[in-house]
Design an enzyme around this catalytic site. Structure first.
Site, PDB file in Angstrom:
ATOM      1  N   HIS A 146      57.607  11.132 -17.256  1.00 23.77           N
ATOM      2  CA  HIS A 146      56.267  11.840 -16.285  1.00 23.77           C
ATOM      3  C   HIS A 146      57.574  13.292 -16.494  1.00 23.77           C
ATOM      4  CE1 HIS A 146      55.440  13.637 -12.437  1.00 23.77           C
ATOM      5  NE2 HIS A 146      56.357  13.526 -11.832  1.00 23.77           N
ATOM      6  N   HIS A 158      53.723  17.879  -2.626  1.00 18.32           N
ATOM      7  CA  HIS A 158      54.372  18.834  -1.742  1.00 18.32           C
ATOM      8  C   HIS A 158      53.649  19.479  -0.507  1.00 18.32           C
ATOM      9  CE1 HIS A 158      56.433  17.794  -6.282  1.00 18.32           C
ATOM     10  NE2 HIS A 158      57.066  18.435  -5.631  1.00 18.32           N
ATOM     11  N   TRP A 205      69.218  18.256 -14.523  1.00 19.34           N
ATOM     12  CA  TRP A 205      69.823  18.389 -13.085  1.00 19.34           C
ATOM     13  C   TRP A 205      71.194  17.749 -12.671  1.00 19.34           C
ATOM     14  CZ3 TRP A 205      64.205  15.372 -11.423  1.00 19.34           C
ATOM     15  CH2 TRP A 205      63.367  17.322 -11.624  1.00 19.34           C
TER      16      TRP A 205
END
Length: 773
Positions: free
Chosen positions: A649, A702, A569
């Site tokens: 996670h 989300h 990222w």
């Protein structure tokens, strides 16, 4: 003359205008007409910036996701939204996020439905809404959106090249909800694609870009046949098709791609440069070859002279049949480097955002048409910037490189195996069955954002900022205790982003103000710029975690981002292998893990949300990546004692095919996303005995929808069919920073209540647990 064109442009706006307009509309603070007007303004602006290209993409603008746009164009709406009335845009948002706006003009649109499943677009950090199929799926063309955008572009005198996702890629990335054969839908799907192409031809379109990135993956005979079938069916349409591939090399698919009956083929000529010479011998003499020579996924300047060295002979050979472009859509890079006024000046001189990449493309085009002398100044400036980067003392740190050279397998080993550790951790932590926790972040409120903005602007001093953040952390702790969560988090109020926050505290990183890229919908991220060797000057999270733990007697998780996710990222340096940077990150984050343990933190979560994302698109190349990725995590995590519980996670990826590697990470607890897929991701555990503990996410963060207690209990019972109940945790599927407290509190209350029901069931009706075991 060499044709220069673009495959797609970022749609969020240089200052994230689309993000703010979407969120305003969803909150009911602005009207649908205002949102649509903003979209038209952005499209006009983006087309104007590409006006002098020979062909400009149209249809690449989306209010949420281009795959979802394709589903609506094909009339492929999930059954659960087919009965809704009202504006089509609101139905679109229902699929995207479970509900649309709450504006007075659209009261019908508040009704919640299950949002579409979301996963990563190939090996990028862009998330798309997964198309849904059944054996009975029927398609019906709705070309309204594309034709409207084409009309707008024509009014602006844009030389338009409509962009659509190809039929075979569309089928391949979707899911058959009833287990049907997706390729069985191809024939009826192609009829609608042909109708769409004929509609575009009637609008006077000459070229249509059809994206088939599936061609850079390993294809079995059925999918190869599907591509042949598709394009032989579409060859009768009265448009010229530019078949676009990207994100990798064609490899064994070269012959197939070269001989499909289309007018042109685009390839990623950076990752697939080795394909080029063989394609020259395979392509029919009439076919255009479009080369992606500008990296559409990273922000480093292109070595223009090096590109010309190998492209100039091709231009001589192919003449007008040679086109050049970025490798892929520029969706994956920020909009405009010129907007950066605070970015480190030296690093800035090495970079190119979307607009600058298009300028590089123009320089290459002019050099090919008029000779290098016509752009001598631009080429000299480019060469000087590249040389300065190579020679900068800030890029290389001998001590860091020496540390990586001395890595040994022992650094990645825990003291004892999981069963021994689990017993020690259970005795130390004293958690109930089905322990509850969250993934790490809590809502980033207006107060948090204001304090951060004031601090960065110098209007709030360090003490004032820390006081504000401590107040927000205290609020998070109070709310979690009131909810009766078992393992708490500090809420990450002080963190702007789970990657950027760490990058800001590591040597070897630089940061932008406006380097935003779209992750999904209105969610934008600002990847830090990894330009040099990485080291950790000081502790990064210890004081915040220690403060949070001082407020409660319950276990407080230390929250870190893992090395693979920080790498994937970030905008990563391109002058050394990615594994080298990842090992550097692993050593830096390992120091933080050990400092947290010394501070008395009993649980440390090291998020690797992007582990799956970094997989090569070809399975034959997976093992090399998984080796260094898993080893990097183990180096980071495994220096702690048995009593310290390590969590990790992962979210919104398909994990089933790498479950053995995930097990090799040897985290004590893993939390994953399963709510949108209705626990489908847990199918991997039917044939693989996952050895450690797992928290299948039961709350889709989300979507603004609040899950019911019964829904959560049902999901956990599904999980218990595959994982022993005594090894299950109850948690959301991702962090909560993007949600509002008014949504989070009732949702978590339902989650905790569900866990208590499960405990009672497990204790009073032991057959539930015994059946799971």
């Amino acid at each position: 003359m060499t044709t220069i064109h673009n495959l797609g442009f970022p749609r969020i706006g240089a200052r994230r205008e689309l993000k703010f307009a979407l969120e305003s509309y969803w909150k009911g603070e602005s009207s649908r007409s205002e949102l649509k007007a903003l979209g038209a303004q952005l499209r006009a602006r983006h087309w104007a910036s590409q006006q002098d290209l020979d062909l400009v993409p149209v249809g690449d603008f989306s209010f949420y996701d281009q795959v979802l746009d394709m589903s609506f164009a094909l009339g492929n709406l999930p059954e659960r939204v087919q009965g809704f009335h009202g504006d089509a845009l609101d139905n679109y948002f229902r699929v995207a996020r479970g509900r649309s706006a709450t504006t007075p003009e659209a009261p019908c649109c508040g009704a919640g439905v299950a949002a579409g499943e979301m996963t990563k677009w190939f090996d990028t950090n862009y998330h798309y809404i997964v198309p849904e199929f059944t054996a009975d799926t029927r398609f019906q063309l709705d070309s309204t959106r594309l034709v409207e955008q084409l009309t707008e572009a024509r009014a602006q005198d844009v030389r338009a090249k409509p962009v659509i996702i190809g039929p075979v890629t569309y089928l391949s990335i979707g899911k058959a909800k009833d287990g049907a054969d997706k390729l069985g839908l191809l024939e009826r799907l192609l009829r609608v694609y042909a109708e769409l192409l004929d509609t575009l031809a009637a609008q006077g379109v000459e070229w249509v870009q059809i994206d088939e990135p599936i061609l850079v993956t390993e294809l079995d005979a059925d999918w190869q046949h599907a591509l042949n079938t598709a394009y032989h069916h579409l060859k009768a349409c009265k448009v010229k098709i530019l078949l676009a591939t990207y994100f990798g090399e064609l490899a064994e698919n070269k012959y197939l791609a070269a001989n499909l009956p289309v007018a042109g083929l685009h390839i990623d000529a950076i990752q697939g440069q080795g394909d080029v010479q063989q394609l020259l011998g395979l392509l029919p003499a009439h076919k255009v070859l479009s080369l992606g020579v500008i990296n559409g996924r990273n922000i480093w300047k292109t070595d223009l002279n090096a590109v010309l060295d190998w492209v100039e002979p091709l231009a001589e050979q192919l003449g007008e049949r040679l086109w050049i472009a970025p490798t892929c859509s520029l969706l994956h890079v920020p909009v405009d480097l010129d907007s950066e006024q605070k970015l480190d000046a030296e690093v800035k001189s090495w970079l190119a955002y979307a607009l600058q990449k298009l300028n590089e493309l123009r320089v290459l085009g002019k050099a090919l048409s008029d000779g290098r002398a016509s752009v001598a100044a631009e080429l000299a400036s480019n060469a000087a910037a590249l040389k300065a980067r190579r020679n900068s003392p800030r890029v290389h740190n001998p001590a860091v490189r020496a540390a990586v050279a001395q890595l040994t397998p022992a650094l990645g080993q825990r003291q004892n195996a999981y069963p021994v550790r689990a017993a020690k951790q259970a005795a130390r932590l004293g958690l109930p069955a089905f322990p509850t926790t969250t993934i790490g972040s809590f809502p980033q409120t207006a107060e948090i954002r204001h304090a951060r903005s004031e601090f960065k602007a110098g209007r709030l001093d360090q003490n004032g900022y820390q006081t504000a953040m401590r107040a927000e952390i205290a609020r998070s702790v109070r709310e979690q205790e009131a909810l009766d969560l078992d393992v708490l988090v500090h809420g990450e109020a002080e963190r702007n982003d789970m990657v950027e926050y760490f990058g800001e505290q590591l040597d070897g990183y630089a940061f932008s103000q406006f380097g935003w890229v779209q992750s999904y919908g209105s969610r934008c991220v600002k990847p830090p710029i990894l330009f040099g060797d990485i080291s950790r000057p000081k502790a990064m999270t210890v004081e915040w975690t220690r403060f949070a733990q001082s407020l409660t007697s319950r276990p407080m998780k230390g929250m870190l981002t893992g090395p693979v996710t920080i790498l994937n990222w970030s905008f990563v340096r391109d002058d050394q292998p990615r594994w080298q940077s990842c090992y550097q990150l692993a050593l830096a984050i390992r120091e933080e893990v050990l400092d947290l343990e010394k501070a008395g933190v009993r649980i440390i979560q090291i998020d690797e949300a992007a582990l799956r994302e970094g997989l090569p698109l070809r399975k034959s190349q997976w093992q090399q990546y998984l080796h260094w990725a898993v080893e990097s995590f183990r180096i980071t995590a495994n220096g702690v004692g048995d009593e310290t519980q390590i969590h990790t996670h992962m979210c919104y990826s398909e994990f089933n095919d790498i479950i053995a590697s995930i097990a090799d990470m040897d985290a004590d607890v893993i939390t994953i996303e399963t709510s949108r897929s209705d626990m489908e991701l847990l199918g991997a555990f039917e044939n693989f005995q996952y050895p450690n503990e797992i928290g299948p996410g039961v709350y889709d963060i989300h979507s603004p929808n609040i899950p019911t207690q019964e829904h959560i209990v049902g999901l956990m019972k599904k999980a218990a069919e595959r994982i022993p109940a005594q090894r299950l945790w109850v948690n959301p599927d991702c962090g909560l920073k993007t949600r509002q407290w008014a949504e989070v509190l009732p949702a978590l209350a339902q989650m905790v209540a569900a866990a208590k029901v499960l405990r009672n069931t497990a204790l009073a009706q032991k057959d539930v647990v015994e059946a799971a075991v």
